[in-house]
Design an enzyme around this catalytic site. Sequence first.
Site, short mmCIF file in Angstrom:
data_model
loop_
_atom_site.label_atom_id
_atom_site.label_comp_id
_atom_site.label_asym_id
_atom_site.label_seq_id
_atom_site.Cartn_x
_atom_site.Cartn_y
_atom_site.Cartn_z
N CYS A 150 0.81 -1.23 0.00
CA CYS A 150 0.00 0.00 0.00
C CYS A 150 0.84 1.27 0.00
O CYS A 150 0.29 2.37 -0.13
CB CYS A 150 -0.96 0.00 1.18
N1 CO8 Z 1 -20.39 -9.57 7.06
C1 CO8 Z 1 -20.95 -9.65 8.29
N2 CO8 Z 1 -20.24 -9.86 9.41
C2 CO8 Z 1 -18.91 -10.01 9.28
C3 CO8 Z 1 -18.24 -9.95 8.04
C4 CO8 Z 1 -19.03 -9.71 6.91
N3 CO8 Z 1 -18.51 -9.62 5.67
N4 CO8 Z 1 -16.92 -10.12 8.22
C5 CO8 Z 1 -16.76 -10.30 9.55
N5 CO8 Z 1 -17.96 -10.24 10.18
C6 CO8 Z 1 -18.20 -10.40 11.62
C7 CO8 Z 1 -17.16 -11.27 12.27
O1 CO8 Z 1 -17.50 -12.64 12.17
C8 CO8 Z 1 -17.17 -10.78 13.70
O2 CO8 Z 1 -18.24 -11.40 14.39
P1 CO8 Z 1 -18.06 -11.82 15.95
O3 CO8 Z 1 -17.83 -10.50 16.68
O4 CO8 Z 1 -19.35 -12.49 16.25
O5 CO8 Z 1 -16.84 -12.69 15.99
C9 CO8 Z 1 -17.52 -9.29 13.56
O6 CO8 Z 1 -18.13 -9.15 12.28
C10 CO8 Z 1 -16.30 -8.43 13.66
O7 CO8 Z 1 -15.29 -8.93 12.76
P2 CO8 Z 1 -13.88 -8.30 12.64
O8 CO8 Z 1 -13.27 -8.21 13.99
O9 CO8 Z 1 -13.10 -9.00 11.57
O10 CO8 Z 1 -14.32 -6.89 12.05
P3 CO8 Z 1 -13.69 -5.47 12.23
O11 CO8 Z 1 -14.70 -4.61 12.89
O12 CO8 Z 1 -12.30 -5.49 12.77
O13 CO8 Z 1 -13.57 -5.02 10.70
C11 CO8 Z 1 -11.92 -4.89 8.96
C12 CO8 Z 1 -12.85 -5.78 9.77
C13 CO8 Z 1 -12.80 -4.01 8.09
C14 CO8 Z 1 -11.05 -5.75 8.05
C15 CO8 Z 1 -11.06 -4.04 9.89
O14 CO8 Z 1 -10.44 -4.84 10.86
C16 CO8 Z 1 -10.02 -3.26 9.15
O15 CO8 Z 1 -10.28 -2.56 8.21
N6 CO8 Z 1 -8.77 -3.35 9.56
C17 CO8 Z 1 -7.68 -2.69 8.90
C18 CO8 Z 1 -7.40 -3.43 7.68
C19 CO8 Z 1 -6.44 -2.74 6.78
O16 CO8 Z 1 -6.33 -1.58 6.72
N7 CO8 Z 1 -5.75 -3.50 6.07
C20 CO8 Z 1 -4.87 -2.99 5.11
C21 CO8 Z 1 -4.85 -3.99 4.10
S1 CO8 Z 1 -4.40 -3.42 2.56
C22 CO8 Z 1 -2.72 -3.42 2.38
O17 CO8 Z 1 -1.97 -3.23 3.23
C23 CO8 Z 1 -2.18 -3.63 1.02
C24 CO8 Z 1 -2.20 -4.99 0.60
C25 CO8 Z 1 -2.34 -4.94 -0.87
C26 CO8 Z 1 -3.42 -5.79 -1.33
C27 CO8 Z 1 -3.51 -5.81 -2.77
C28 CO8 Z 1 -4.71 -6.43 -3.34
C29 CO8 Z 1 -5.33 -7.60 -2.80
#
Ligand code: CO8
Length: 371
Positions: free
Chosen positions: A155
Amino acid sequence: MNVVIRSTGLWKPEESVSNDELVACYNAYVERFNDENATAIERGTVEALNPSSSAFIEKASGIKSRYTIDKDGVLDVERMRPRVAPRPDDEISLMAEAGLAAARQALETAGRDPKDIDAVICSATSMQRTYPCIAIEIQKALGIEGFAYDMSVACSSGTFGSISAINMIKTGMAKSVLVITPEITTPQLNFRDRDSHFIFGDVAIAALIEAEDMPGDAGWAVRGTRMMTTYSNNIRSNFGFLNASEEPAPAFEDRYFVQEGRKVFKEVCPMVIDLINTELGKLDWTSADLKRMWLHQANINMNMMIARKVYDREFSSEEAPIVLDEYANIAGAGSLVAFHLHHDGFESGDKGLICSFGAGYSAGTIFLEKR
Ligand code: CO8
């Protein structure tokens, strides 16, 4: 030698997928999986899949839609991956085509002729192929002399590529450099993974970075830069050239993008806040000097937290613009796309910050002053 960002250019696919469309496809897949595995799920040998939801996606990430190179393939429950037609070797590659469109717009905005460009850097999370470099392909398509190369820092690809160009100009190696970040992310995503199926979108951004004394629009003077990296496994891709030789053959799902989203959130935010404050101090600036921060577009809650802590107050959407609602996470292009779309309203002397953060971990800052 003072360096300026002279102009930028953007390309995006024509097709966009809304959260509702994405979730409908994912949930159809879940229903089918659970039906097909009903007995094993009942026995406890297979875990039932849970449905996704648009409300969760928007609340957890701020994302409402994403552009993709092939909507049909992404939303085809049999496939859930974009379809890409193979191209003959004498046709331009998909990544070069996207990058070229963004580059042409940046050149046109600056009124710059390709013959005046000394170098092309293509800096993106992943490259479609390793050689010839995508950058050299773009160089040829534009008829640019000089040299070109590819680089990759997840990123932070856009900012690290730009800082490489800035340093090239400062050392006198070049006077005008095109930095292009084509992020074709949707083929790298596992659309059957509930935790990450909504995160990424496709785009290409180009920046024309030049010595201040070249003719044209005054542009944005670069006042400070910093690149930082620190190892983390919390965002990982295991895709690479060794996959074809691996025994046993690897599964697609864990080759591409996997992450511990919560850990990323918790670790990256303080790292970036500290980095920005340190670099502001080195320039003898404070956050009050920053009219705008063009932050990496990963997650709206991360951006809000970083902006609030750096400004040390509530702030307006103009001070930390968001594009991820429409574009989703666009990897190394995020902060530069935010800059491209939201740089109006600056007077000479106004200051701003382009800042990336992501896998590696990596983070990059480019402090700018409108000339
Ligand atoms: N729908 C409904 N519920 C969901 C879903 C979904 N799709 N996904 C998860 N849940 C549920 C989970 O099961 C969990 O339920 P429970 O509490 O019962 O266990 C609850 O929702 C909470 O889940 P999470 O803890 O996973 O959810 P978060 O609130 O933490 O949100 C995020 C998830 C959005 C991923 C968040 O943690 C986030 O954005 N974190 C930062 C991520 C980030 O910035 N990453 C950077 C990555 S990109 C990068 O660096 C470059 C890589 C290049 C990639 C190139 C292409 C592929």
